[in-house]
Design an enzyme around this catalytic site. Structure first.
Site: not given
Ligand code: NAD
Ligand code: WQD
Length: 378
Positions: A148, A195, A199
């Site tokens: 991401s 989050y 990643k």
């Protein structure tokens, strides 16, 4: 895209019934790949499988052969279940009929990750460790991983576009567009939430794995802001969890499910004060996975760990997205300007040069295409 692939081989798609996974599974089928989906339905429904099959059948209706799609409901962290599934695709001597894995399964809500970091680290990080150990045991060593733009955190380069060099797993010097020498420290200091860190951690683990064993080919695709849906208007985004992203929220306001769209922040240093993002059509994004698979299976890419930005290279503001959707639908979208959302940044736009050069991939669809396709869902 005639199906000239080995008909006995499969691509395993983990999290393949979710928003991006379902669109990628469909594009894999259209390109002639047999697909095996594993999903625990945490954030998706079984009805999505039927939609994918229907669209596959529409694509192949006049042909003698069409690729297969198998589905297994399982948590990818369940080693027993995954071992059983992988075993059923094993063949004597030649190893596995699964030739590559695309991994989408993760939790993805930024604000939830701040409230419940352990759930995020368990599903997104611990899961990948045990899953890769299992793949290793089955001699399946080609992996495409959903990363991401969140790994860049609050970095906004002067050029306005973020290249992959702004997030590295070892300290390295590189030359920017203006010819200046830059140094990026290997680390994740700019990341603003669990989050994004989950990643980054996955990438770091996968990088170490590829260094330890040169048989592994791993590609981490750093998605910017995926939007839109299949051009048929028959496959969209259908999550169980309440969505927090811009376009699903905008669609809800447009259809009257919510009274208005909140525009978070109108005091950013952008052309109209609202935040700017690199919105990419989900079908373009899906095709990026096929480009990556083909690059690692062919001679385009060597084994090892590779990162690519998947974005358009262009930014649109939140207000521009509202206007584009209004123009396309002919409906009025009520908006309410509210303060900035915690943890947001003003501008996030990809430099997609590396994916163009090394994968031969670039986006084809415009913002208008995204809006038109979304309007077909109504
Ligand atoms: P999604 O929630 O729609 O899809 C994820 C799918 O994985 C769901 O079907 C869910 O049921 C499944 N899943 C979750 N945990 C699982 C587990 N333990 N075992 C088996 N299945 C599991 O999300 P999405 O938008 O399609 O995102 C896919 C991937 O792309 C994620 O890894 C996400 O972090 C990443 N990503 C998404 C975006 C975005 O804006 N949508 C942007 C960048 C990266
Ligand atoms: C876009 C812009 C909001 C909702 C997140 C993750 C990123 C990636 C994509 C997974 C922002 C504004 C939003 C609303 C608004 N996901 N907005 N009203 O924050 O760029 O990225 O999703 O990997 O990692 O961080 O995407 O769609 O939430 O927001 O004004 O109701 O729209 O403030 O400026 P974001 P988003």
């Amino acid at each position: 895209s005639s199906p000239n692939r080995d008909r006995s081989q499969y691509i395993l798609v983990v999290g393949g019934l979710g928003y991006i996974g379902s669109h990628t599974s469909l594009e894999l089928l259209r390109a002639g790949y047999n697909v095996v989906i594993v999903d625990n339905l945490y954030n998706s429904y079984l009805s999505t499988l039927e939609r994918i099959k229907m669209l596959r059948d529409e694509h192949y209706q006049t042909r003698l052969w069409s690729p297969s799609i198998d589905f297994h409901q399982a948590d990818y962290r369940d080693e027993h279940a995954m071992s059983y599934i992988l075993n059923s695709y094993r063949v004597e001597r030649s190893g596995s009929t699964i030739k590559g894995v695309i991994h989408f399964a993760a939790h993805k809500a930024v604000s939830e990750s701040i409230q419940q970091p352990l759930r995020y680290y368990s599903n997104n990080v611990t899961g990948i460790v045990s899953f890769c150990s299992l793949l290793d045991r089955f001699q399946i060593k080609t992996l495409i991983f959903s990363s991401s733009a969140a790994v860049y955190g609050a970095i906004t380069p002067k050029s306005g576009r973020i290249s992959e060099n702004h997030c590295l797993h070892e300290t390295r010097e590189w030359i920017d567009d203006a010819g200046n020498v830059q140094i990026t420290q290997g680390g994740c200091t700019a990341i603003t939430n669990p989050y994004g860190r989950s990643k980054w951690m996955c990438e770091a683990i996968l990088n170490d794995l590829a260094i330890s064993d040169p048989e592994w080919s791993i590609v981490a695709l750093r998605y910017f802001n995926p939007i839109g849906c299949d051009a048929s208007g028959k496959l969209g985004e259908n999550p169980r969890m309440e969505p927090s992203n811009l376009m699903p929220s905008l669609m809800r306001a447009m259809s009257g499910q919510t009274p208005h769209l909140k525009v978070f922040g109108t005091d950013w240093e952008t052309r109209d004060g609202s935040a700017v993002r690199d919105f990419i059509h989900v079908s373009d994004l899906a095709l990026g996975h096929i480009a990556a698979l083909e690059a690692v299976s062919g001679s385009r890419l060597q084994s090892g760990f590779h990162t690519y930005n998947l974005g358009t290279g262009f930014g649109q503001s939140v207000k521009e997205m509202v206007s584009a959707m209004q123009a396309c639908s002919g409906r009025t979208i009520c908006t309410k300007e509210v303060p900035r959302r915690e943890g947001d940044v003003g501008t996030v736009v990809a430099d997609p040069t590396r994916a163009a050069t090394e994968l031969g991939w670039k986006t084809e669809k415009s913002i208008e295409d995204c809006c038109e396709d979304l309007c077909r869902l109504f």
